[in-house]
Write a protein that holds these residues in place. Structure first.
Motif, PDB file in Angstrom:
ATOM      1  N   PRO A  34     -13.298  -1.323 -43.938  1.00  0.00           N
ATOM      2  CA  PRO A  34     -12.459  -1.796 -42.833  1.00  0.00           C
ATOM      3  C   PRO A  34     -11.828  -0.606 -42.121  1.00  0.00           C
ATOM      4  O   PRO A  34     -11.444   0.381 -42.751  1.00  0.00           O
ATOM      5  CB  PRO A  34     -11.396  -2.662 -43.514  1.00  0.00           C
ATOM      6  CG  PRO A  34     -11.422  -2.251 -44.945  1.00  0.00           C
ATOM      7  CD  PRO A  34     -12.789  -1.741 -45.223  1.00  0.00           C
ATOM      8  N   LYS A  35     -11.756  -0.715 -40.811  1.00  0.00           N
ATOM      9  CA  LYS A  35     -11.194   0.385 -40.030  1.00  0.00           C
ATOM     10  C   LYS A  35      -9.677   0.390 -40.189  1.00  0.00           C
ATOM     11  O   LYS A  35      -9.043  -0.657 -40.250  1.00  0.00           O
ATOM     12  CB  LYS A  35     -11.561   0.234 -38.559  1.00  0.00           C
ATOM     13  CG  LYS A  35     -13.047   0.390 -38.316  1.00  0.00           C
ATOM     14  CD  LYS A  35     -13.377   0.287 -36.853  1.00  0.00           C
ATOM     15  CE  LYS A  35     -14.866   0.438 -36.644  1.00  0.00           C
ATOM     16  NZ  LYS A  35     -15.230   0.329 -35.236  1.00  0.00           N
ATOM     17  N   LYS A  36      -9.134   1.582 -40.245  1.00  0.00           N
ATOM     18  CA  LYS A  36      -7.690   1.723 -40.384  1.00  0.00           C
ATOM     19  C   LYS A  36      -7.033   1.421 -39.051  1.00  0.00           C
ATOM     20  O   LYS A  36      -7.507   1.846 -37.996  1.00  0.00           O
ATOM     21  CB  LYS A  36      -7.324   3.138 -40.827  1.00  0.00           C
ATOM     22  CG  LYS A  36      -7.776   3.462 -42.226  1.00  0.00           C
ATOM     23  CD  LYS A  36      -7.339   4.850 -42.619  1.00  0.00           C
ATOM     24  CE  LYS A  36      -7.790   5.183 -44.021  1.00  0.00           C
ATOM     25  NZ  LYS A  36      -7.392   6.539 -44.391  1.00  0.00           N
ATOM     26  N   ARG A  37      -5.938   0.680 -39.109  1.00  0.00           N
ATOM     27  CA  ARG A  37      -5.198   0.389 -37.896  1.00  0.00           C
ATOM     28  C   ARG A  37      -4.216   1.521 -37.634  1.00  0.00           C
ATOM     29  O   ARG A  37      -3.545   2.005 -38.538  1.00  0.00           O
ATOM     30  CB  ARG A  37      -4.425  -0.917 -38.033  1.00  0.00           C
ATOM     31  CG  ARG A  37      -5.319  -2.110 -38.139  1.00  0.00           C
ATOM     32  CD  ARG A  37      -4.483  -3.363 -38.179  1.00  0.00           C
ATOM     33  NE  ARG A  37      -5.324  -4.523 -38.369  1.00  0.00           N
ATOM     34  CZ  ARG A  37      -4.873  -5.752 -38.439  1.00  0.00           C
ATOM     35  NH1 ARG A  37      -3.579  -5.979 -38.366  1.00  0.00           N
ATOM     36  NH2 ARG A  37      -5.691  -6.770 -38.598  1.00  0.00           N
TER      37      ARG A  37
END
Length: 68
Positions: A21-24
């Motif tokens: 998952p991409k980091k926010r």
């Protein structure tokens, strides 16, 4: 020599089609500007700078109050 654990993990992710998952990114908070129209009196500025406080110096036996 065996590949490092990081390299093994990358290979496993490619093999199994796993995506991390991409980091926010945290939203950048704007710094609140000080009211530019605020005028401070001379006595307020002297208090903020601490000019009328006692002055201490380091010496043998701890801090000593200096004579003004």
């Amino acid at each position: 020599m065996n590949p490092s654990l990081k390299d093994q993990l990358k290979e496993w992710e490619k093999k199994h089609g796993f995506q991390r998952p991409k980091k926010r990114k945290k939203p950048v908070e704007k710094k609140s500007a000080v009211n530019k129209t605020e005028k401070l009196s001379k006595s307020d500025l002297i208090y903020l700078m601490g000019m009328n406080r006692p002055r201490y110096s380091r010496g043998r036996g701890g801090a000593w109050r200096s004579n003004r």
